[in-house]
Design a protein around this motif. Structure first.
Motif, PDB file in Angstrom:
ATOM      1  N   ARG A 282     -50.106   4.568  14.373  1.00  0.00           N
ATOM      2  CA  ARG A 282     -48.624   4.971  14.120  1.00  0.00           C
ATOM      3  C   ARG A 282     -48.773   4.584  12.366  1.00  0.00           C
ATOM      4  NH1 ARG A 282     -47.016   2.570  18.646  1.00  0.00           N
ATOM      5  NH2 ARG A 282     -46.844   0.544  17.867  1.00  0.00           N
ATOM      6  N   CYS A 283     -49.640   3.832  11.906  1.00  0.00           N
ATOM      7  CA  CYS A 283     -49.675   3.369  10.788  1.00  0.00           C
ATOM      8  C   CYS A 283     -50.401   4.540   9.814  1.00  0.00           C
ATOM      9  CB  CYS A 283     -50.813   2.028  10.314  1.00  0.00           C
ATOM     10  SG  CYS A 283     -50.178   0.521  11.064  1.00  0.00           S
ATOM     11  N   ILE A 284     -51.227   5.285  10.572  1.00  0.00           N
ATOM     12  CA  ILE A 284     -51.839   6.382   9.911  1.00  0.00           C
ATOM     13  C   ILE A 284     -50.637   7.467   9.843  1.00  0.00           C
ATOM     14  CG2 ILE A 284     -53.510   8.431  10.336  1.00  0.00           C
ATOM     15  CD1 ILE A 284     -55.310   6.350  11.360  1.00  0.00           C
ATOM     16  N   LYS A 285     -50.055   7.811  10.829  1.00  0.00           N
ATOM     17  CA  LYS A 285     -48.876   8.811  10.841  1.00  0.00           C
ATOM     18  C   LYS A 285     -47.745   8.473   9.619  1.00  0.00           C
ATOM     19  CE  LYS A 285     -45.980  11.475  14.100  1.00  0.00           C
ATOM     20  NZ  LYS A 285     -45.548  11.555  15.314  1.00  0.00           N
ATOM     21  N   LEU A 286     -47.588   7.100   9.577  1.00  0.00           N
ATOM     22  CA  LEU A 286     -46.567   6.570   8.600  1.00  0.00           C
ATOM     23  C   LEU A 286     -47.102   7.205   7.197  1.00  0.00           C
ATOM     24  CD1 LEU A 286     -44.000   4.828   8.770  1.00  0.00           C
ATOM     25  CD2 LEU A 286     -45.427   3.109   8.191  1.00  0.00           C
ATOM     26  N   VAL A 287     -48.106   6.867   7.030  1.00  0.00           N
ATOM     27  CA  VAL A 287     -48.820   7.282   5.587  1.00  0.00           C
ATOM     28  C   VAL A 287     -48.641   8.594   5.450  1.00  0.00           C
ATOM     29  CG1 VAL A 287     -50.797   7.228   4.089  1.00  0.00           C
ATOM     30  CG2 VAL A 287     -50.139   5.103   5.477  1.00  0.00           C
ATOM     31  N   ASN A 288     -49.180   9.613   6.410  1.00  0.00           N
ATOM     32  CA  ASN A 288     -49.221  10.859   6.443  1.00  0.00           C
ATOM     33  C   ASN A 288     -47.715  11.484   6.167  1.00  0.00           C
ATOM     34  OD1 ASN A 288     -51.773  11.443   6.651  1.00  0.00           O
ATOM     35  ND2 ASN A 288     -51.849  11.417   8.891  1.00  0.00           N
ATOM     36  N   GLY A 348     -36.246  12.803   1.531  1.00  0.00           N
ATOM     37  CA  GLY A 348     -37.007  13.769   2.624  1.00  0.00           C
ATOM     38  C   GLY A 348     -37.520  12.993   3.397  1.00  0.00           C
ATOM     39  N   PHE A 349     -37.852  11.738   3.441  1.00  0.00           N
ATOM     40  CA  PHE A 349     -38.542  10.983   4.673  1.00  0.00           C
ATOM     41  C   PHE A 349     -37.890  11.203   5.838  1.00  0.00           C
ATOM     42  CE2 PHE A 349     -40.253   8.007   7.490  1.00  0.00           C
ATOM     43  CZ  PHE A 349     -41.501   8.163   7.318  1.00  0.00           C
ATOM     44  N   PRO A 350     -38.380  11.799   7.133  1.00  0.00           N
ATOM     45  CA  PRO A 350     -37.719  11.837   8.245  1.00  0.00           C
ATOM     46  C   PRO A 350     -37.408  10.545   9.044  1.00  0.00           C
ATOM     47  CG  PRO A 350     -40.221  12.413   8.514  1.00  0.00           C
ATOM     48  CD  PRO A 350     -39.903  12.202   7.224  1.00  0.00           C
ATOM     49  N   VAL A 351     -36.346   9.937   8.458  1.00  0.00           N
ATOM     50  CA  VAL A 351     -36.275   8.519   9.068  1.00  0.00           C
ATOM     51  C   VAL A 351     -35.794   8.493  10.529  1.00  0.00           C
ATOM     52  CG1 VAL A 351     -35.551   7.034   7.002  1.00  0.00           C
ATOM     53  CG2 VAL A 351     -33.925   8.914   7.901  1.00  0.00           C
ATOM     54  N   ILE A 354     -38.428   7.125  12.967  1.00  0.00           N
ATOM     55  CA  ILE A 354     -38.797   5.725  13.203  1.00  0.00           C
ATOM     56  C   ILE A 354     -37.824   5.159  13.816  1.00  0.00           C
ATOM     57  CG2 ILE A 354     -39.158   3.717  11.295  1.00  0.00           C
ATOM     58  CD1 ILE A 354     -40.896   6.098  10.758  1.00  0.00           C
ATOM     59  N   ASP A 355     -37.943   4.326  14.875  1.00  0.00           N
ATOM     60  CA  ASP A 355     -37.473   3.350  15.545  1.00  0.00           C
ATOM     61  C   ASP A 355     -38.088   2.002  15.683  1.00  0.00           C
ATOM     62  OD1 ASP A 355     -39.332   3.751  17.655  1.00  0.00           O
ATOM     63  OD2 ASP A 355     -38.373   5.175  18.734  1.00  0.00           O
ATOM     64  N   GLU A 356     -37.536   1.243  16.601  1.00  0.00           N
ATOM     65  CA  GLU A 356     -37.830  -0.084  16.629  1.00  0.00           C
ATOM     66  C   GLU A 356     -39.321  -0.025  17.181  1.00  0.00           C
ATOM     67  OE1 GLU A 356     -36.637  -3.447  16.895  1.00  0.00           O
ATOM     68  OE2 GLU A 356     -35.396  -2.382  15.396  1.00  0.00           O
ATOM     69  N   SER A 357     -39.788   1.025  17.841  1.00  0.00           N
ATOM     70  CA  SER A 357     -41.206   0.781  18.171  1.00  0.00           C
ATOM     71  C   SER A 357     -42.456   0.718  17.124  1.00  0.00           C
ATOM     72  CB  SER A 357     -41.418   2.042  19.274  1.00  0.00           C
ATOM     73  OG  SER A 357     -41.515   3.180  18.533  1.00  0.00           O
ATOM     74  N   TRP A 358     -41.948   1.471  15.920  1.00  0.00           N
ATOM     75  CA  TRP A 358     -42.871   1.410  15.048  1.00  0.00           C
ATOM     76  C   TRP A 358     -43.225   0.217  14.515  1.00  0.00           C
ATOM     77  CZ3 TRP A 358     -44.797   5.950  12.151  1.00  0.00           C
ATOM     78  CH2 TRP A 358     -44.447   7.294  13.036  1.00  0.00           C
ATOM     79  N   SER A 359     -42.545  -0.771  14.508  1.00  0.00           N
ATOM     80  CA  SER A 359     -43.077  -2.040  13.894  1.00  0.00           C
ATOM     81  C   SER A 359     -43.573  -2.866  14.787  1.00  0.00           C
ATOM     82  CB  SER A 359     -41.763  -2.902  13.453  1.00  0.00           C
ATOM     83  OG  SER A 359     -40.813  -3.431  14.631  1.00  0.00           O
TER      84      SER A 359
END
Lengths: 391, 391
Positions: A282-288, A348-351, A354-359
């Motif tokens: 998920r961290c990788i996806k976030l950076v991408n 433009g970030f697809p907010v 992102i949900d609770e599960s990302w943390s």
């Protein structure tokens, strides 16, 4: 204890490789199968402080690490001490007035300012501080590169912690390892605005230790040879050039690709080795996603032999990089020194993704930056009356 | 509808590759960058049934898949139909008495006996059944290998579903793909005791579709070229030999290594592609622990472009392989036909490592085995009066 206790203290930094060391061509000497590159991180956030002391009254070499006694009777530690004493002996031979420190036992006290358990390359800072403190105690004239050869024998990547800024470990070609050493690619001052956000990922399983993992990869991965012979040598030159040019986009892309490549050859081992877990992914996806929204590379992830994400970025992009990380991980420890009012989510970030599960799975954030190499300090961790740790 | 409706039905199997197809050298023709090998799975458990029908009254080519209409107006499907009609035209040209089926539109009705959503290579069975049913309707004299070339154009791995038993897809070298076809390595009867346990893993995230994933790997992975040029060609010969010798240990080791290698080059893509999740990794660990306890390879995992585990094993080891799987996944659907009283945990398995968490993420078990290629059937899915699906 009436006798005089000679002592000296040094601190040494953690380094996080951007071009990974994975694979030994000589296990005893920690000689690598490829050259590597790292960024030295600031000792304000992550450092080992070591006091080296010696006295004719000490009956054996002893090490205390974070308050607990540790054996110095390991081949690797003995090799480091032996090399340092050999250099000291040379000095003593050339100048009879010097005290015979090389003949005394050592008491070493070492403390990290971060939890060892976090999987943050503590052995690199540890061996770098050990070698630096003893070299200072012995007043050795050797260069940081010479000392890096000693630290390397303790823990391979420790050699890179002998320098600040941007550091290369040149693999060398000599069988005795005499040319397998760290050199500085660029100083901290050359490119001071490199920041690093570390996402500490909780991991319930015990990883394969890196030493045995490396050997398994060398012995079983069909892709490994291609990585070390074809992929890394080119990347090594490209990454040094990117650092010298302060070209973050190239630096970041190479950093991410090399992290991917390293974890690929782990997975190609037999049986496969996994250091990345679903949280890491998920961290990788976030950076991408962040880089996609920015339209260029503003953040670059890298993962060592564990699930923690280290994300490099430049000061000029702090607002958007930390803006996103704070949105997701803002409730965790680590934001004490950040003016969060200044942060923002990049347009433009697809907010909505992102949900609770990302943390979930991330336990802590460490915000740091590029830093100095080993530093002298007046702090003394040894009680000079007893020869034991002060605390 | 008064006019005559010509029709024929075939079933076709799923195949699960043991040497993976990943990478196209020609995207339009589905020509692969390496040869691959698969085991055809039994149609008792997983198959597509397709009725192909044609009539001068049908106004356009139409496909119903599991009850829903689907477009046949895709380049891939059109290419398949075009090839089959060309062969039919040749027949019609050589024998004037034959009805001009090649000039009629087709109504195709297709049904899977398993959920499409499970990510179980349904397109392979689908295109193999489509091609088989139309070839039967057209009474084509072409061999299964010839037909596999047509199925390949629909979906690469579909070509391997034209045969039962153990199947190789020879990559070929011609630019038009005329030698990129499936051949049988060994029949079902040669090695009938190959079993497969499929652990269906739930996945909340959408994977990268395999076609775009392959292209990303071909374009960006530095390790990929080495895999297809050096690693796979050797493994292809070794795996064929292991099948011919019925040497499960070698077959299993190569299967696991090739699954690892395929997922390695996915991870080495930029940005990286992950198909394995933490549940998949536990399945891998489970198989490794089982093989360690057995002191030899009794089970071999493989993963396609998704998190589902397929575990191959031999009938003679069913007691211990299913014994372990039943202990962990016994509450899930899929054990209806197993005499679980006969199962047992192998001596020396570290059962203390296994807790509730090991079954999480797996939604269903499918127990199956090596099976036949496409089969004729009298079942008819088309209502011959209306030309529409019966259901």
């Amino acid at each position: 204890m009436s006798d005089f206790v000679y002592h000296a203290s040094s601190t040494a930094p953690v380094n996080i490789a951007t071009l990974k060391y994975w694979g030994k061509r000589d296990k005893d000497l920690n000689l690598p199968t490829n050259s590597s590159i790292s960024v030295t991180l600031s000792q304000k956030d992550l450092r080992t402080l070591t006091t080296a002391s010696c006295s004719s009254q000490f009956t054996k070499d002893t090490l205390w690490l974070n308050g607990s006694p540790h054996s110095m009777d390991t081949p690797r530690t003995k090799q480091c001490l032996n090399d340092l004493r050999t250099y000291r002996k040379e000095l003593e031979a050339s100048n009879e007035k010097l005290p015979k420190l090389s003949e005394m036992n050592l008491h070493i006290v070492s403390e990290n300012n971060f939890p060892t358990a976090a999987g943050l390359a503590s052995s690199a800072a540890g061996f770098a501080a050990l070698v630096s403190a003893i070299a200072k105690l012995y007043e050795l004239p050797q260069s940081a590169s010479d000392l890096s050869i000693i630290a390397r024998k303790g823990s391979g990547s420790a050699c890179r912690s002998l320098f600040g800024g941007y550091v290369a470990w040149e693999m060398g070609s000599e069988a005795d390892g005499s040319d397998s050493k760290a050199v500085q690619v660029a100083t901290l001052e050359h490119w001071p605005d490199m920041k690093a956000a570390i996402l500490v990922v909780s991991d319930d399983k015990k990883d394969v230790p890196s030493t045995s993992g490396m050997q398994l990869t060398v012995q079983t991965s069909d892709l490994f040879k291609h990585r070390v012979e074809e992929v890394v040598p080119k990347r090594f030159l490209q990454m040094k050039e990117a650092i010298l040019k302060k070209d973050f986009e190239t630096f970041g892309e190479l950093t991410m690709k090399d992290s991917n490549s390293f974890h690929s050859v782990c997975l190609d081992s037999y049986p496969p080795i996994f250091y990345l877990n679903d949280t890491s992914k998920r961290c990788i996806k976030l950076v991408n996603l962040l880089n996609e929204a920015a339209g260029k590379i503003v953040a670059a992830y890298t993962f060592d032999a564990g699930p923690n994400a280290v994300i490099y970025y430049l000061q000029e992009n702090e607002e958007i990089v930390l803006g996103l990380l704070h949105k997701i991980f803002g409730k965790l420890q680590g934001w004490e020194n950040v003016d969060t009012a200044k942060l923002s989510i990049i347009d433009g970030f697809p907010v909505n993704l992102i949900d609770e599960s990302w943390s979930s799975g991330v336990s802590k954030v460490i915000l740091t930056e590029v830093g100095d190499g080993p530093l002298d300090t007046d702090e003394v961790l040894v009680d000079l009356k007893t020869g034991l740790p002060k605390n």
